[in-house]
Design an enzyme around this catalytic site. Sequence first.
Site, short mmCIF file in Angstrom:
data_model
loop_
_atom_site.label_atom_id
_atom_site.label_comp_id
_atom_site.label_asym_id
_atom_site.label_seq_id
_atom_site.Cartn_x
_atom_site.Cartn_y
_atom_site.Cartn_z
N GLY A 268 -30.99 -58.20 78.04
CA GLY A 268 -30.15 -58.30 79.24
C GLY A 268 -28.86 -59.05 78.94
O GLY A 268 -27.76 -58.62 79.32
N HIS A 269 -28.98 -60.19 78.25
CA HIS A 269 -27.79 -60.95 77.86
C HIS A 269 -26.92 -60.12 76.91
O HIS A 269 -25.69 -60.06 77.04
CB HIS A 269 -28.18 -62.24 77.14
CG HIS A 269 -29.03 -63.18 77.94
ND1 HIS A 269 -30.34 -63.43 77.63
CD2 HIS A 269 -28.75 -63.92 79.05
CE1 HIS A 269 -30.84 -64.33 78.49
NE2 HIS A 269 -29.90 -64.63 79.36
N GLN B 132 -28.87 -77.09 88.36
CA GLN B 132 -29.37 -75.94 89.13
C GLN B 132 -30.89 -75.91 89.17
O GLN B 132 -31.48 -75.01 89.77
CB GLN B 132 -28.79 -74.63 88.60
CG GLN B 132 -29.31 -74.22 87.24
CD GLN B 132 -28.48 -73.09 86.65
OE1 GLN B 132 -27.29 -73.25 86.38
NE2 GLN B 132 -29.09 -71.94 86.48
N GLN C 290 -26.51 -64.42 92.71
CA GLN C 290 -25.58 -65.16 91.84
C GLN C 290 -24.26 -64.39 91.69
O GLN C 290 -23.18 -64.98 91.69
CB GLN C 290 -26.24 -65.37 90.48
CG GLN C 290 -25.37 -66.03 89.45
CD GLN C 290 -26.21 -66.48 88.26
OE1 GLN C 290 -26.78 -67.54 88.27
NE2 GLN C 290 -26.27 -65.66 87.23
P1 AMP Z 1 -29.59 -66.74 82.29
O1 AMP Z 1 -29.55 -67.08 80.84
O2 AMP Z 1 -30.94 -66.34 82.78
O3 AMP Z 1 -28.90 -67.76 83.15
O4 AMP Z 1 -28.73 -65.41 82.45
C1 AMP Z 1 -27.42 -65.33 81.94
C2 AMP Z 1 -26.81 -64.05 82.42
O5 AMP Z 1 -27.59 -62.95 81.98
C3 AMP Z 1 -26.75 -63.95 83.96
O6 AMP Z 1 -25.54 -63.33 84.33
C4 AMP Z 1 -27.93 -63.09 84.27
O7 AMP Z 1 -27.81 -62.38 85.48
C5 AMP Z 1 -27.92 -62.14 83.09
N1 AMP Z 1 -29.22 -61.52 82.92
C6 AMP Z 1 -30.43 -62.14 82.86
N2 AMP Z 1 -31.42 -61.23 82.78
C7 AMP Z 1 -30.82 -60.01 82.80
C8 AMP Z 1 -31.29 -58.66 82.75
N3 AMP Z 1 -32.59 -58.38 82.68
N4 AMP Z 1 -30.38 -57.66 82.78
C9 AMP Z 1 -29.06 -57.93 82.87
N5 AMP Z 1 -28.55 -59.18 82.91
C10 AMP Z 1 -29.41 -60.20 82.90
#
Ligand code: AMP
Length: 369
Positions: free
Chosen positions: A72-73, A97, A207
């Site tokens: 996802g990242h 947070q 978010q």
């Molecule tokens: P985090 O590290 O969980 O704070 O996420 C960092 C970024 O990655 C944020 O913009 C999240 O929305 C995005 N993100 C996390 N999981 C996914 C996913 N499965 N698909 C797309 N983006 C994601």
Amino acid sequence: MLLRLRPTAKPSIANHVRRHFCTTGALHNAGSFAPKPQVFHHVAPLREYRKDLLFNKRTVGLVPTMGALHEGHLSLVRQAAVENTDVFVTIYVNPTQFGLNEDLGSYPKTWEADMRLLATLDRELASVGSGRVSAVFAPSTKTMYPALPPDSSVPGVGSFIEMRPLGQLLEGASRPVFFRGVATVCMKLFNICAPDRVYFGQKDIQQTVIIKRLVKDFHLDMDVRIGATAREPDGLALSSRNVYLGTRRRNVGIVLSQSLRKAEAQYKAGKRKRGDILWQANAHADNVLMQQDSLEPSKRATFEVDYISLADPDTMEEVDEVDETRGAILSGAVKMLPLEQPSEGEELGVGDGQIPVRLIDNIVLDPVS
Ligand code: AMP
């Protein structure tokens, strides 16, 4: 004060591939021995680096993360690399947070693996002549919160950004300090990195609404881009916290995505009223919970549904009926409870199945034209 940096034109990719800058502004050949992403822990050198990029008319796409990187990242980084010459990835687990009883202490930290993933992705980007992951910003908490130790209590002593009521709805209702912390840390990261574009995942849809509001209300000079949710083949949204699930809870956790899909099908079938859209989602979650409850403790994985929401796409306020010219956001949150009794040889995940895992997911119901 926000550093305003806005190059007038995106330089050619060929130019970018030929030249790669280090912090001092000296040129390197990029080719096969291109430097790995440079790691910055402090604000001043990163700002110098950013100024060099601006001076050379390069553009920066920022991908803020808390590390424990997954596809996802990486999909956000790829998207940023298509639209910018340089991608900055930030890796920082932001304490403000996390509520006082949340999982800050156990949040996964996988620095070496993260850097390997980014270096590999950067090589892939180099081979296709795309923008590059040129900087990773990994600050300490003292750097991010220079004046005070950060405060995660609800009264919250410190300098914060709050968005009301948007930040208090849905995820904010369950996690009262969450969006205050997110908005505050993102404002800090935006000020430090001065990106042209910022990239956030649809996975955390509230978010994305918060960040769009932040950019609009504070006149930040950057575009907000949203990347699609990356999923497992069966539909489970990828998340850094999924490592805690283990096989049993992971298999049941798909209930959230399935429930939202059932509600989406109602919208696609022409239903517009709240009850008509949501009933199948609620019924599915209830059924799965009943099935699990009927099993032995050594076989079941139980959960609590925090919410299943049908909300306005800009305010996240609940709607009674979808205005089809605006569409709506279907979203939900489910808390997978700790396993009551592990079975022999079972794969329990990090934390032996004892860490509660909050799963969130959403589907955007597009306007009908
Ligand atoms: P985090 O590290 O969980 O704070 O996420 C960092 C970024 O990655 C944020 O913009 C999240 O929305 C995005 N993100 C996390 N999981 C996914 C996913 N499965 N698909 C797309 N983006 C994601």
